[in-house]
Design an enzyme around this catalytic site. Structure first.
Site, mmCIF file in Angstrom:
data_model
loop_
_atom_site.group_PDB
_atom_site.id
_atom_site.type_symbol
_atom_site.label_atom_id
_atom_site.label_comp_id
_atom_site.label_asym_id
_atom_site.label_seq_id
_atom_site.Cartn_x
_atom_site.Cartn_y
_atom_site.Cartn_z
ATOM 1 N N LYS A 15 0.824 -1.216 0.000
ATOM 2 C CA LYS A 15 0.000 0.000 0.000
ATOM 3 C C LYS A 15 0.853 1.258 0.000
ATOM 4 O O LYS A 15 0.489 2.250 -0.609
ATOM 5 C CB LYS A 15 -0.993 0.000 1.156
ATOM 6 N N ARG A 90 -5.874 3.256 11.280
ATOM 7 C CA ARG A 90 -5.564 1.866 11.624
ATOM 8 C C ARG A 90 -6.478 1.341 12.714
ATOM 9 O O ARG A 90 -6.360 0.181 13.085
ATOM 10 C CB ARG A 90 -4.134 1.788 12.124
ATOM 11 N N ARG A 129 12.090 -7.547 3.081
ATOM 12 C CA ARG A 129 12.037 -6.112 2.787
ATOM 13 C C ARG A 129 13.266 -5.387 3.343
ATOM 14 O O ARG A 129 13.697 -5.620 4.452
ATOM 15 C CB ARG A 129 10.765 -5.517 3.409
ATOM 16 N N ARG A 156 14.303 -3.133 8.182
ATOM 17 C CA ARG A 156 13.585 -2.202 9.048
ATOM 18 C C ARG A 156 13.440 -2.838 10.428
ATOM 19 O O ARG A 156 13.158 -4.027 10.528
ATOM 20 C CB ARG A 156 12.194 -1.968 8.442
ATOM 21 N N ARG A 167 2.930 -7.555 14.083
ATOM 22 C CA ARG A 167 2.286 -6.510 13.271
ATOM 23 C C ARG A 167 1.079 -7.077 12.526
ATOM 24 O O ARG A 167 0.052 -6.422 12.382
ATOM 25 C CB ARG A 167 3.290 -5.898 12.282
#
Ligand code: AMP
Length: 232
Positions: A15, A90, A129, A156, A167
């Protein structure tokens, strides 16, 4: 009437990439609460520093703090022609607060796009990632240094395997209800995010353009929830 877009999707759904691309192409500002928090941490903002430990564990920052950040950002004149929200809302409380802000300020309808990717694929993507250690941009596939600033890539902090699972859990618990909150609106759209990136981009564009033209006709600013459904 502004083009006000919310890009929704689980962590790893792409996103952020789609929000940035769409906003650039349409000349709209991207409002990424994650990026704003990371920048504020770099600048040693005390509120953000307090939120950092929770962020690193994959937890959400409290609604009051995030809503205040977004309320302030949406008062800036560059958001009048529209904006693309990435990572907000969220929680249902954040979604309600956003509706109130839009109503108060007589802003147009919200176009909500949900980028859908199966969970197994999300876990795989998040595990690989990389981001730039200097500017925070996502690594382009195959690149060995940041194409924006030349910085080094790192994992990250919140993409660590344990944190990824946390998460995704937080997403299911707190953010999935936000989709239910928006689902009945004439401007809600879903896009298959497990396709090739160019196809996802194409589908996101058509979804947003279609939703914007179905949500807008006959509408007066501030009358979003009473508008008739058109062209469905
Ligand atoms: P993101 O880059 O959007 O994945 O955000 C990184 C982290 O920042 C999240 O895991 C949260 O800890 C925090 N964060 C970002 N946006 C929000 C939000 N709307 N509500 C609560 N926490 C947020």
């Amino acid at each position: 009437m502004g083009l006000n877009v919310i890009m929704m999707g689980a962590p790893g759904a792409g996103k952020g990439t789609q929000a940035g691309r769409f906003a650039r192409e349409r000349g709209l500002p991207t409002i990424s609460t994650g990026d704003m928090l990371r920048e504020a941490i770099k600048e040693k903002n005390p509120v953000a520093l307090e939120a950092q430990a929770g962020m690193d564990r994959g937890e959400l920052v409290d609604d009051g703090t995030i809503i205040a950040i977004v309320r302030d950002r949406l008062s800036k004149p560059d958001t009048r022609p529209g904006f693309v929200l990435d990572g907000f809302p969220r929680t249902v409380e954040q979604a309600r607060a956003l509706d109130a802000i839009m109503d108060e300020r007589g802003r147009g309808p919200l176009v909500v796009v949900d980028v859908v990717v199966p969970e197994q694929e999300l876990v795989r993507r998040l595990g690989s990632r990389r981001i730039c250690s200097r500017c925070g941009a996502n690594a382009d596939p195959g690149a060995t240094a940041c194409t924006k600033c030349g910085g080094e890539f790192v994992v990250r902090a919140d993409d660590d395997a344990q944190v990824v699972l946390e998460r995704l859990k937080v997403y299911e618990r707190a953010t999935r209800p936000v989709l239910e909150y928006y689902r009945a609106r004439p401007t809600f759209r879903m896009v298959n995010g497990a396709q090739a990136p160019e196809q996802v981009a194409h589908d996101v564009d058509s979804a947003i353009d279609g939703a914007a033209s179905s949500g807008a006709p006959g509408q007066v600013a501030g009358e979003r929830r009473t508008s008739a459904r058109v062209a469905e």
